[in-house]
Design a protein around this motif. Structure first.
Motif, PDB file in Angstrom:
ATOM      1  N   ILE A  57      35.631  45.814  37.269  1.00 28.72           N
ATOM      2  CA  ILE A  57      36.004  44.674  36.425  1.00 28.72           C
ATOM      3  C   ILE A  57      37.228  43.956  36.979  1.00 28.72           C
ATOM      4  CG2 ILE A  57      36.851  44.019  34.135  1.00 28.72           C
ATOM      5  CD1 ILE A  57      34.965  46.210  33.020  1.00 28.72           C
ATOM      6  N   TYR A  58      38.252  44.708  37.349  1.00 29.44           N
ATOM      7  CA  TYR A  58      39.486  44.095  37.825  1.00 29.44           C
ATOM      8  C   TYR A  58      39.662  44.160  39.345  1.00 29.44           C
ATOM      9  CZ  TYR A  58      41.509  43.464  33.164  1.00 29.44           C
ATOM     10  OH  TYR A  58      41.783  43.044  31.895  1.00 29.44           O
ATOM     11  N   CYS A  85      48.560  42.824  36.904  1.00 25.53           N
ATOM     12  CA  CYS A  85      48.038  41.481  36.641  1.00 25.53           C
ATOM     13  C   CYS A  85      48.431  40.556  37.784  1.00 25.53           C
ATOM     14  CB  CYS A  85      48.565  40.948  35.312  1.00 25.53           C
ATOM     15  SG  CYS A  85      47.989  39.287  34.918  1.00 25.53           S
ATOM     16  N   GLU A  86      49.677  40.613  38.183  1.00 18.58           N
ATOM     17  CA  GLU A  86      50.158  39.785  39.285  1.00 18.58           C
ATOM     18  C   GLU A  86      49.363  40.065  40.559  1.00 18.58           C
ATOM     19  OE1 GLU A  86      54.126  39.480  42.048  1.00 18.58           O
ATOM     20  OE2 GLU A  86      54.400  40.012  39.951  1.00 18.58           O
ATOM     21  N   ALA A  87      49.050  41.329  40.791  1.00 20.51           N
ATOM     22  CA  ALA A  87      48.318  41.706  42.004  1.00 20.51           C
ATOM     23  C   ALA A  87      46.925  41.086  42.043  1.00 20.51           C
ATOM     24  CB  ALA A  87      48.225  43.227  42.108  1.00 20.51           C
ATOM     25  N   ILE A  88      46.205  41.097  40.927  1.00 19.21           N
ATOM     26  CA  ILE A  88      44.842  40.557  40.987  1.00 19.21           C
ATOM     27  C   ILE A  88      44.857  39.045  41.154  1.00 19.21           C
ATOM     28  CG2 ILE A  88      43.834  42.484  39.693  1.00 19.21           C
ATOM     29  CD1 ILE A  88      43.436  40.507  37.343  1.00 19.21           C
ATOM     30  N   TYR A  89      45.808  38.357  40.553  1.00 22.38           N
ATOM     31  CA  TYR A  89      45.883  36.910  40.726  1.00 22.38           C
ATOM     32  C   TYR A  89      46.306  36.549  42.147  1.00 22.38           C
ATOM     33  CZ  TYR A  89      44.895  35.689  35.922  1.00 22.38           C
ATOM     34  OH  TYR A  89      44.257  35.488  34.726  1.00 22.38           O
ATOM     35  N   ARG A  90      47.204  37.327  42.718  1.00 25.68           N
ATOM     36  CA  ARG A  90      47.680  37.080  44.077  1.00 25.68           C
ATOM     37  C   ARG A  90      46.584  37.379  45.105  1.00 25.68           C
ATOM     38  NH1 ARG A  90      51.594  40.769  44.338  1.00 25.68           N
ATOM     39  NH2 ARG A  90      50.107  42.244  45.156  1.00 25.68           N
ATOM     40  N   ASP A  91      45.895  38.504  44.947  1.00 24.71           N
ATOM     41  CA  ASP A  91      44.956  38.966  45.964  1.00 24.71           C
ATOM     42  C   ASP A  91      43.600  38.273  45.939  1.00 24.71           C
ATOM     43  OD1 ASP A  91      46.959  40.691  46.671  1.00 24.71           O
ATOM     44  OD2 ASP A  91      46.037  42.460  45.771  1.00 24.71           O
ATOM     45  N   LEU A 119      34.382  39.845  39.676  1.00 25.44           N
ATOM     46  CA  LEU A 119      35.609  40.445  39.167  1.00 25.44           C
ATOM     47  C   LEU A 119      36.190  39.578  38.066  1.00 25.44           C
ATOM     48  CD1 LEU A 119      37.240  41.585  42.513  1.00 25.44           C
ATOM     49  CD2 LEU A 119      36.048  42.996  40.830  1.00 25.44           C
ATOM     50  N   LYS A 120      36.815  40.209  37.111  1.00 20.18           N
ATOM     51  CA  LYS A 120      37.352  39.519  35.939  1.00 20.18           C
ATOM     52  C   LYS A 120      38.871  39.458  36.013  1.00 20.18           C
ATOM     53  CE  LYS A 120      33.124  39.632  34.394  1.00 20.18           C
ATOM     54  NZ  LYS A 120      32.219  38.865  35.173  1.00 20.18           N
ATOM     55  N   TYR A 121      39.422  38.556  35.202  1.00 22.47           N
ATOM     56  CA  TYR A 121      40.873  38.384  35.111  1.00 22.47           C
ATOM     57  C   TYR A 121      41.431  38.910  33.799  1.00 22.47           C
ATOM     58  CZ  TYR A 121      40.579  35.455  39.231  1.00 22.47           C
ATOM     59  OH  TYR A 121      40.364  35.009  40.503  1.00 22.47           O
ATOM     60  N   GLY A 122      40.597  39.066  32.811  1.00 19.12           N
ATOM     61  CA  GLY A 122      41.065  39.532  31.514  1.00 19.12           C
ATOM     62  C   GLY A 122      40.038  39.245  30.444  1.00 19.12           C
ATOM     63  N   LEU A 123      40.458  39.386  29.216  1.00 17.27           N
ATOM     64  CA  LEU A 123      39.563  39.255  28.073  1.00 17.27           C
ATOM     65  C   LEU A 123      40.129  38.225  27.106  1.00 17.27           C
ATOM     66  CD1 LEU A 123      37.010  40.869  27.059  1.00 17.27           C
ATOM     67  CD2 LEU A 123      38.596  42.225  25.715  1.00 17.27           C
ATOM     68  N   LYS A 124      39.296  37.282  26.722  1.00 18.37           N
ATOM     69  CA  LYS A 124      39.670  36.307  25.693  1.00 18.37           C
ATOM     70  C   LYS A 124      38.658  36.459  24.581  1.00 18.37           C
ATOM     71  CE  LYS A 124      40.405  31.499  24.769  1.00 18.37           C
ATOM     72  NZ  LYS A 124      41.677  30.902  24.759  1.00 18.37           N
TER      73      LYS A 124
END
Length: 142
Positions: A57-58, A85-91, A119-124
């Motif tokens: 997922i992440y 969180c920072e790592a997934i947005y950066r990578d 891959l996901k960024y989060g849940l809304k």
């Protein structure tokens, strides 16, 4: 919308935290809890299913020993979010709807099963965010 994290103008950490807490099995009213230590969920965190979910997922891959260390350090869900969180947005780079569609093509058509595997960024709400910016399957514009 609650302000769970300071300095989170794009709501990224909050969505990541909600997804993490969902994977840990928290109910809807607790999805924004960021003070619970991972050690509270020790048996769940140590399970191969949780490690697989983090990876699928992440895109975060951990060994059993790495997760054990996080449990032993009593890292909270909020601290985990701040760190990863920072790592997934950066990578991951700039994923928008066009990129998502392009990676979901099979024999010249969009394969929704492939799109769901992204891959996901989060849940809304109860929908997973699958883009960094623009129109998202969660129903928001990021």
């Amino acid at each position: 919308m609650s302000n769970v994290f300071k300095n989170d103008p794009k709501d990224r950490k909050r969505r990541f935290l909600r997804g993490l807490n969902y994977l840990l099995g928290l109910n809807y009213s607790s999805l924004e809890d960021k003070i619970t230590p991972l050690s509270w969920f020790s048996s769940r965190v140590k399970s191969p299913a949780f490690r697989n979910n983090l990876a699928n997922i992440y895109g975060l891959e951990f060994t059993s020993d790495e997760l054990k260390k996080l449990i032993d350090e009593r890292i909270t869900t909020g601290e985990f979010t701040e760190k990863y969180c920072e790592a997934i947005y950066r990578d991951r780079g700039n994923v928008d709807l066009n990129t998502l569609i392009g990676s979901s093509m099979l024999d010249g058509a969009i394969d929704l099963r492939e799109m769901d595997k992204a891959l996901k960024y989060g849940l809304k709400g109860f929908e997973w965010c699958d883009v960094l910016e623009g129109l998202c399957s969660c129903g928001a514009w990021h």
